[in-house]
Scaffold this active site. Structure first.
Site, PDB file in Angstrom:
ATOM      1  N   ALA A 175     -34.237  30.329  31.531  1.00 23.56           N
ATOM      2  CA  ALA A 175     -35.616  30.190  31.098  1.00 23.56           C
ATOM      3  C   ALA A 175     -36.397  31.444  30.581  1.00 23.56           C
ATOM      4  O   ALA A 175     -36.854  31.427  29.379  1.00 23.56           O
ATOM      5  CB  ALA A 175     -36.548  29.586  32.309  1.00 23.56           C
ATOM      6  N   ALA A 176     -36.453  32.326  31.357  1.00 23.69           N
ATOM      7  CA  ALA A 176     -37.074  33.565  31.037  1.00 23.69           C
ATOM      8  C   ALA A 176     -36.533  34.346  30.038  1.00 23.69           C
ATOM      9  O   ALA A 176     -37.355  34.950  28.916  1.00 23.69           O
ATOM     10  CB  ALA A 176     -37.165  34.429  32.607  1.00 23.69           C
ATOM     11  N   ARG A 221     -39.156  34.535  16.732  1.00 15.10           N
ATOM     12  CA  ARG A 221     -40.299  34.303  15.666  1.00 15.10           C
ATOM     13  C   ARG A 221     -41.084  35.503  15.268  1.00 15.10           C
ATOM     14  O   ARG A 221     -41.739  35.254  14.231  1.00 15.10           O
ATOM     15  CB  ARG A 221     -41.078  33.347  16.457  1.00 15.10           C
ATOM     16  CG  ARG A 221     -40.637  31.873  16.575  1.00 15.10           C
ATOM     17  CD  ARG A 221     -41.711  30.836  16.922  1.00 15.10           C
ATOM     18  NE  ARG A 221     -42.453  31.139  18.406  1.00 15.10           N
ATOM     19  CZ  ARG A 221     -41.723  30.944  19.363  1.00 15.10           C
ATOM     20  NH1 ARG A 221     -40.655  30.284  19.797  1.00 15.10           N
ATOM     21  NH2 ARG A 221     -42.553  31.252  20.454  1.00 15.10           N
ATOM     22  N   GLU A 280     -25.094  35.913  28.730  1.00 15.36           N
ATOM     23  CA  GLU A 280     -24.803  35.078  29.931  1.00 15.36           C
ATOM     24  C   GLU A 280     -23.674  34.570  30.760  1.00 15.36           C
ATOM     25  O   GLU A 280     -22.526  34.665  30.006  1.00 15.36           O
ATOM     26  CB  GLU A 280     -25.516  33.773  29.300  1.00 15.36           C
ATOM     27  CG  GLU A 280     -25.415  32.453  30.265  1.00 15.36           C
ATOM     28  CD  GLU A 280     -25.991  32.372  31.428  1.00 15.36           C
ATOM     29  OE1 GLU A 280     -27.227  33.132  31.420  1.00 15.36           O
ATOM     30  OE2 GLU A 280     -25.411  32.165  32.496  1.00 15.36           O
ATOM     31  N   CYS A 338     -34.746  22.960  38.109  1.00 16.11           N
ATOM     32  CA  CYS A 338     -35.128  21.822  38.966  1.00 16.11           C
ATOM     33  C   CYS A 338     -34.568  20.455  39.000  1.00 16.11           C
ATOM     34  O   CYS A 338     -34.861  19.760  39.340  1.00 16.11           O
ATOM     35  CB  CYS A 338     -36.739  21.876  38.618  1.00 16.11           C
ATOM     36  SG  CYS A 338     -37.461  23.503  38.936  1.00 16.11           S
ATOM     37  N   TYR A 345     -62.753   9.250  38.521  1.00 18.39           N
ATOM     38  CA  TYR A 345     -62.626   8.161  39.464  1.00 18.39           C
ATOM     39  C   TYR A 345     -62.482   6.891  38.593  1.00 18.39           C
ATOM     40  O   TYR A 345     -63.064   6.596  37.588  1.00 18.39           O
ATOM     41  CB  TYR A 345     -63.884   8.205  40.231  1.00 18.39           C
ATOM     42  CG  TYR A 345     -64.319   6.781  40.775  1.00 18.39           C
ATOM     43  CD1 TYR A 345     -63.217   6.309  41.661  1.00 18.39           C
ATOM     44  CD2 TYR A 345     -65.452   6.191  40.332  1.00 18.39           C
ATOM     45  CE1 TYR A 345     -63.547   5.080  42.196  1.00 18.39           C
ATOM     46  CE2 TYR A 345     -65.376   4.773  41.007  1.00 18.39           C
ATOM     47  CZ  TYR A 345     -64.619   4.247  41.992  1.00 18.39           C
ATOM     48  OH  TYR A 345     -64.745   2.918  42.387  1.00 18.39           O
ATOM     49  N   TRP A 361     -65.540   9.582  45.898  1.00 17.10           N
ATOM     50  CA  TRP A 361     -65.238  10.941  46.012  1.00 17.10           C
ATOM     51  C   TRP A 361     -63.718  11.277  45.998  1.00 17.10           C
ATOM     52  O   TRP A 361     -62.993  10.867  46.981  1.00 17.10           O
ATOM     53  CB  TRP A 361     -65.786  11.273  47.476  1.00 17.10           C
ATOM     54  CG  TRP A 361     -67.269  11.141  47.494  1.00 17.10           C
ATOM     55  CD1 TRP A 361     -67.955  10.010  47.993  1.00 17.10           C
ATOM     56  CD2 TRP A 361     -68.484  12.127  47.409  1.00 17.10           C
ATOM     57  NE1 TRP A 361     -69.400  10.465  48.032  1.00 17.10           N
ATOM     58  CE2 TRP A 361     -69.551  11.567  47.590  1.00 17.10           C
ATOM     59  CE3 TRP A 361     -68.135  13.538  46.723  1.00 17.10           C
ATOM     60  CZ2 TRP A 361     -70.638  12.451  47.213  1.00 17.10           C
ATOM     61  CZ3 TRP A 361     -69.306  14.176  46.756  1.00 17.10           C
ATOM     62  CH2 TRP A 361     -70.674  13.611  46.910  1.00 17.10           C
ATOM     63  N   ARG A 386     -66.122  19.209  50.908  1.00 17.76           N
ATOM     64  CA  ARG A 386     -67.399  18.850  51.630  1.00 17.76           C
ATOM     65  C   ARG A 386     -66.937  19.058  53.127  1.00 17.76           C
ATOM     66  O   ARG A 386     -67.998  19.828  53.740  1.00 17.76           O
ATOM     67  CB  ARG A 386     -67.803  17.373  51.193  1.00 17.76           C
ATOM     68  CG  ARG A 386     -69.197  16.938  51.407  1.00 17.76           C
ATOM     69  CD  ARG A 386     -69.324  15.546  51.069  1.00 17.76           C
ATOM     70  NE  ARG A 386     -68.690  14.724  51.979  1.00 17.76           N
ATOM     71  CZ  ARG A 386     -68.415  13.321  51.398  1.00 17.76           C
ATOM     72  NH1 ARG A 386     -68.492  12.862  50.367  1.00 17.76           N
ATOM     73  NH2 ARG A 386     -67.678  12.524  52.445  1.00 17.76           N
TER      74      ARG A 386
END
Lengths: 457, 457
Positions: free
Chosen positions: A10-11, A21, A32, A42, A429, A437, A445
């Site tokens: 990936a990196a 590009r 590699e 994953c 919601y 909520w 809260r």
């Protein structure tokens, strides 16, 4: 400009693609070690489970595709040394056992991590790791080929260990899950982890927590049992999912600083401490935007972003390239036994370690409006800084509407939002998705009240 | 302190409950016209569908429960006049047809809205609205009692109209959906709405867009067909879901200012322009935090928050009570025909109306990682301010992981986050929930490029 990329996942490939590009003049060489480029680590547990057909299904772009895009890609080739003064990498062709050098103007070090494996006799023969796609394919191949494997011991109760445990039970195998920690998933607090343990047990996972693997007993090619400091369990194979150690050796030998997390030190442009050398992905350490710590977090999301940032900086002419990787807040999710598990920010233990005074609330709500058929369950935990009310972290464990809900808490953590403000956010919601909520508003809260802050709705 | 609450639903009863908890000395009197208190209006379509057993299942707290908590609750009682100088409300007991007065120190005006109903002969007999639980119960009762109702015409293609359309089809009825607008759901842009129309049509909803109801043809008690300006459709009942008009009449007569949105003008403490009178819920207008407009948004989430804020302010002794309702960003979700529809902020039309120069991107992704079995579909649209990159809005239409994902965009909208920054957020990732780049990060990245902003990842 000649860019050499060590590590084609990936990196590395994200950075290489960005440079491709942005710079027509760039000569890009990728080194590699394995058989695959740019695959989803994953996804390996899902491949092991059998819900994905071929290893290649997990590959986003193949070596051939990168070559077509104008890169030189050397597969099954391992970097063995970096000379940062001469700007040369020594590489070895693993199949031909031949060594040569690759000069560079810019070097991207994206070597990832290697799985931790204890030094025990028999693991060489009966132990499996699932850190690379090659390794995941080996495990599934063994499970499909060998009919003497009926019970598997998994060592390590983190994300991968638990995902593989579920995958193996779905394949009809019995699973012993061994971890030396007192709870599964140390990225959760003990109370949330205990709930997850109940779910795993009900699903059929045999948990052995607070135990360490000490031996493997085999009769020749047949693995019979694993032994821990507290018990002895039937097992015909051992899967090691004990986490990964950043592959820093070559970079360290070349003079790159390694941080206390074990990852390479980089700035927010992904530059190491050695001129001409960038690093990205599982091998680096990142700034934790909640506690200010430096962490080594091995996740594809960071690897991709860091690869982009590194690529932009490498491709930049002077004065260009203003991308900066801001850091991480520890967001992570998975699905286990039809439950979603999500967390972000600091656990109670991490808050204590960081000497941050905090308050925490826990409660249980429903995944949909309570009056809907089968409203499900969501266990909620949230932490906030005692003095300021700043959201420090959240943990969710529920039967639905959990994974992307943690992202709201992630944004609050990343921006330093307080629980006093959080309770007023205009969150969505509708009855299929929760109560009027939102559970995170309820948590904010409750925390506002718990901490004695104002306004208390 | 004597508090009179007009309207016993979300806003009114939330405020009453807050005052009850905070002020032992308060005498609280609630005036409610209907048979129910504190119910979920959003649950009515699910009750109509039959997936919820009794109307009472939608009631969060009954009149008896509020009485037990120490309030006086007058059901089936309607306020008919407010005298703000004498601080007296005139009320009528609807069952006994008796009028009396209720004095107040503080008045909370939470009268909600009433459904828009065209003035057409026959609607009195064959038309149904679903604005209150009483009305929802009447519709379901009619559907279950009358076997001559096989086809229903629904007028209005907003959230409620579409949810009822699905509910009726699930009950085995044929549905004609009529709206004078060119698209369903005017809270979506035309391109997203068109996708939803395809889904609705495939589900069996017969759409008649750009048409207005002009007549109803009935043979005595049997409704035969509805007529529009463009067609004539078989229908044995008509459901009117044309939105609601705030019930401002009494407050206006008492001197309260009404804004251009049609809702009552309130400050962020929910005080109207008349001393001693607070208002909250569907009857007020709210500040749109994205465009700065004042909007009348009829949603339970706002009603609950506003009720809390009003209650805190009403209960406050001088110098106390610092809760303030910050405003809204237009977050809304629903589930239709197994698709999730979510939106926040401004549509293109709204951005144009607000004279905000914007850029927009649209693309289609998957609901899970692309390699997972049945990865699903998510259509994504995002808008950002052209000059600054500030996130203006987002729309999602997908088969999963959509509803709570819109909340991330909602937080971005509410905090004024730019797409340049948004692309770096540490959002969750695991294969069951999406790709390694969350769709909102992809949208932010595409918008950053589209607008020519920096950094372009």
């Amino acid at each position: 400009m000649r860019l050499v990329v060590i590590g084609g996942d990936a990196a590395g490939m994200t950075a290489a693609s960005v440079v491709r590009r942005r710079r027509d003049d760039a000569d890009i060489v990728v080194i590699e070690r394995g058989h695959y480029t740019s695959y989803s680590m994953c996804g390996i547990p899902y491949y092991v489970a059998g819900s994905i057909g071929q290893p290649e299904d997990l590959v986003a772009r193949s070596p051939a595709e990168f070559r077509d895009a104008g890169m030189t890609v050397h597969m099954r080739t391992e970097a063995t040394a970096i000379d940062p003064d001469r700007r040369v990498v020594t590489v070895r062709d693993l199949d031909r056992d031949a060594e040569r050098t690759e000069p560079y103007d810019a070097l991207l070090y994206a070597t990832g991590a290697h799985p931790r494996v204890p030094d025990l006799p028999g693991l060489d023969r009966h132990g499996y790791v699932v850190h690379t796609l090659d390794e995941g394919a080996q495990l599934r191949d063994a499970l499909e080929r060998r009919d003497d494997v009926r019970t598997v011991a998994i060592v390590g109760a983190g994300y991968i260990g638990l995902e593989v445990a579920e995958a193996l039970i779905e394949r009809g195998l019995a699973v012993h899950l061994i971890d030396r920690g007192p709870h599964v998933m140390r990225t959760l607090d003990a109370d949330m982890a205990a709930r997850l343990e109940k779910i795993l047990s009900d699903f059929g996972v045999q948990l052995h927590l607070g135990e360490s693997l000490t031996a493997i007993h085999a009769d020749g090619s047949h693995c019979r049992e694993v032994v821990t400091d507290r018990g002895c369990y039937e097992a015909n194979a051992v899967v090691l999912a004990m986490g990964g150690t950043p592959n820093v050796a070559l970079a360290r030998a070349a003079g790159c600083d390694v941080g206390p997390s074990g990852g390479l030190v980089v700035d927010n442009r992904m530059r190491t401490t050695v001129p001409g050398v960038w690093a990205a992905g599982d091998v680096v350490e990142s700034r934790d935007l909640v506690a200010g710590r430096r962490l080594n977090v091995q996740l594809g999301t960071h690897a991709n972003k860091q690869g982009k940032v590194a690529g932009i900086d490498i491709a930049a002419h002077p004065g260009e390239g203003d991308a900066a990787f801001p850091g991480v807040v520890g967001t992570a999710v998975t699905r286990l036994c039809d439950w979603d598990v999500a967390r972000v920010g600091l656990t109670e233990r991490e808050a204590k370690d960081a000497r941050i005074a905090y308050g925490a609330v826990s409660f249980t709500g429903t995944a949909t409006a309570g009056y809907m058929p089968d409203p499900g369950v969501v266990h909620v935990k949230m932490l906030a800084q005692r003095e300021t009310g700043r959201v420090l972290g959240a943990q969710l464990l529920g039967t639905g509407n959990v994974a992307k809900r943690i992202d709201v808490a992630a944004v609050w953590c990343q921006l330093g939002v307080t629980v006093q403000d959080a309770q007023f956010f205009d969150l969505s919601y509708a009855p299929p998705f929760g109560g009027v909520w939102d559970l995170l508003l309820v948590a904010a809260r409750k925390l506002t009240a718990e901490l004695g802050l104002s306004p208390q709705l």
